[in-house]
Design a protein around this motif. Structure first.
Motif, mmCIF file in Angstrom:
data_model
loop_
_atom_site.group_PDB
_atom_site.id
_atom_site.type_symbol
_atom_site.label_atom_id
_atom_site.label_comp_id
_atom_site.label_asym_id
_atom_site.label_seq_id
_atom_site.Cartn_x
_atom_site.Cartn_y
_atom_site.Cartn_z
ATOM 1 N N ASP A 1 15.767 8.401 10.857
ATOM 2 C CA ASP A 1 15.719 6.931 10.827
ATOM 3 C C ASP A 1 14.771 6.364 11.873
ATOM 4 O O ASP A 1 14.161 5.308 11.661
ATOM 5 C CB ASP A 1 17.118 6.352 11.046
ATOM 6 N N GLN A 2 14.659 7.030 13.012
ATOM 7 C CA GLN A 2 13.860 6.510 14.115
ATOM 8 C C GLN A 2 12.405 6.979 14.089
ATOM 9 O O GLN A 2 11.623 6.601 14.957
ATOM 10 C CB GLN A 2 14.502 6.919 15.447
ATOM 11 N N PRO B 1 8.473 7.083 12.947
ATOM 12 C CA PRO B 1 7.540 6.085 12.422
ATOM 13 C C PRO B 1 7.551 6.093 10.895
ATOM 14 O O PRO B 1 7.861 7.108 10.260
ATOM 15 C CB PRO B 1 6.185 6.551 12.973
ATOM 16 N N GLU B 2 7.196 4.970 10.302
ATOM 17 C CA GLU B 2 7.372 4.790 8.859
ATOM 18 C C GLU B 2 6.659 5.858 8.044
ATOM 19 O O GLU B 2 7.219 6.411 7.099
ATOM 20 C CB GLU B 2 6.878 3.404 8.447
ATOM 21 N N ARG B 3 5.406 6.177 8.389
ATOM 22 C CA ARG B 3 4.665 7.166 7.604
ATOM 23 C C ARG B 3 5.313 8.544 7.693
ATOM 24 O O ARG B 3 5.373 9.279 6.700
ATOM 25 C CB ARG B 3 3.207 7.234 8.092
ATOM 26 N N GLN C 1 8.475 9.051 8.191
ATOM 27 C CA GLN C 1 9.706 8.986 7.394
ATOM 28 C C GLN C 1 9.416 9.243 5.916
ATOM 29 O O GLN C 1 10.167 9.964 5.234
ATOM 30 C CB GLN C 1 10.365 7.610 7.545
ATOM 31 N N VAL C 2 8.335 8.657 5.422
ATOM 32 C CA VAL C 2 7.971 8.847 4.015
ATOM 33 C C VAL C 2 7.731 10.322 3.730
ATOM 34 O O VAL C 2 8.183 10.854 2.707
ATOM 35 C CB VAL C 2 6.723 8.011 3.661
ATOM 36 N N ARG D 1 11.251 12.314 4.076
ATOM 37 C CA ARG D 1 12.188 12.037 2.987
ATOM 38 C C ARG D 1 11.616 12.522 1.641
ATOM 39 O O ARG D 1 12.365 13.038 0.798
ATOM 40 C CB ARG D 1 12.488 10.537 2.921
ATOM 41 N N LEU E 1 0.420 7.610 0.086
ATOM 42 C CA LEU E 1 -0.032 7.130 1.402
ATOM 43 C C LEU E 1 -1.544 6.968 1.474
ATOM 44 O O LEU E 1 -2.064 6.501 2.493
ATOM 45 C CB LEU E 1 0.440 8.099 2.487
ATOM 46 N N TYR F 1 11.000 7.980 21.900
ATOM 47 C CA TYR F 1 11.595 8.301 20.595
ATOM 48 C C TYR F 1 12.925 9.019 20.782
ATOM 49 O O TYR F 1 13.920 8.696 20.116
ATOM 50 C CB TYR F 1 10.621 9.155 19.794
ATOM 51 N N HIS G 1 20.844 5.169 19.178
ATOM 52 C CA HIS G 1 20.950 4.557 17.858
ATOM 53 C C HIS G 1 22.391 4.269 17.480
ATOM 54 O O HIS G 1 22.688 3.235 16.870
ATOM 55 C CB HIS G 1 20.308 5.481 16.819
#
Length: 297
Positions: free
Chosen positions: A198-199, A201-203, A205-206, A209, A225, A272, A279
């Motif tokens: 969850d923590q 960075p967005e890229r 995470q993509v 997952r 991406l 991080y 969290h």
């Protein structure tokens, strides 16, 4: 077989210089008495690498018998120190004794080493624990043959009954299922992993997952991406390193090391790790079941 512990104490080695003359002049009783500490030295060295059910007294007996035989056959005229000659005989006798105590044949032990080497090689190549089918294929055998070998090896494993005091042998056998502590630790580790994802960075995470959870092809994630497949591979490696570092920093604190240089990258990593730690509370992590962790990942 040479090892740092294979050398006898200096006092024992120096006694060889006192033995001179022909084989008729050798006092075998004196040789045995003077070199007797060498047996215990070699037994202690080899006992650290044998199963716990092997009695040290058996190894001592085999070693002392070999020492007596070495003293009777020793010829100082050959120019070899008695301690060196005896050490070879003693070590060989102990190895023979261990082989006689081993319930498994040499072929079973040899195949066990081959299976272990194949598993380790596949684990490095695949990045995960290899299945029995993959191990069998790497060794050029069927899964039934591999299972039969594992059965042979299991039957060769013995347990010393001398260690049983109060209770029975069954009390010392491992439980068939996980203990409550195991369940608690697994739940905590899964929850930390969920928070660590969850923590990210967005890229990252993509990538995590998509690649690990959804098992999407790398090319499909790259197209989403707008990057190359090689870039996805780099992002995946970066994410795995961050996840591993977060789990180590929060669960294996003794293994976690502070960065030697407080650079930007090091500060981002520590930030991080701190965000993962803060969290959720410890209690909320433990109340989340393993199924919930998987379902929300």
């Amino acid at each position: 077989m040479n090892s740092p512990a294979a050398a006898a104490p200096a006092a024992v080695l120096d006694r060889d210089s006192q033995v001179t003359g022909s084989v008729q002049e050798v006092d075998t009783d004196a040789l045995v008495r003077q070199t007797l500490p060498l047996v215990g030295h070699i037994v202690r060295d080899m006992a650290t690498r044998v199963p716990g059910h092997v009695a040290r007294e058996d190894l001592m007996s085999a070693g002392m018998m070999a020492l007596a035989q070495a003293a009777a056959a020793y010829d100082p005229a050959r120019g070899v120190k008695f301690s060196s000659y005896a050490a070879t005989r003693i070590r060989g006798a102990i190895v023979d004794e261990l082989r006689s105590l081993d319930w498994a044949s040499r072929s079973v032990r040899r195949r066990a080493r081959q299976v272990d080497e194949a598993r380790n090689t596949l684990a490095v190549t695949l990045g995960r624990v290899a299945t029995d089918a993959e191990v069998a294929a790497a060794l050029g055998m069927g899964t039934s043959e591999l299972a039969a070998h594992q059965d042979d090896l299991s039957r060769a494993s013995v347990m010393s009954l001398d260690g049983f005091e109060d209770g029975t042998a069954e009390d010392l056998l491992p439980s068939a299922g996980p203990t409550p502590l195991d369940v608690l630790e697994d739940r905590e580790r899964l929850a930390y992993l969920h928070d660590a994802v969850d923590q990210l960075p967005e890229r990252l995470q993509v990538v995590v997952r998509g690649y690990f959870f959804a098992e999407r092809p790398m090319a499909e994630i790259a197209a989403e991406l707008g990057v190359t497949d090689s870039r996805i591979s780099q992002l995946r490696a970066e994410a795995v390193q961050l996840l591993r570092g977060a789990l180590t920093a929060n669960l294996d604190t003794e293994l976690h090391q502070e960065p030697a240089k407080a650079g930007c990258a090091a500060r981002r990593k520590e930030a991080y790790y701190a965000s993962v730690a803060g969290h959720r509370s410890f209690a909320s992590r433990l109340t989340q079941t393993a199924s919930e962790v998987v379902a929300t990942a």
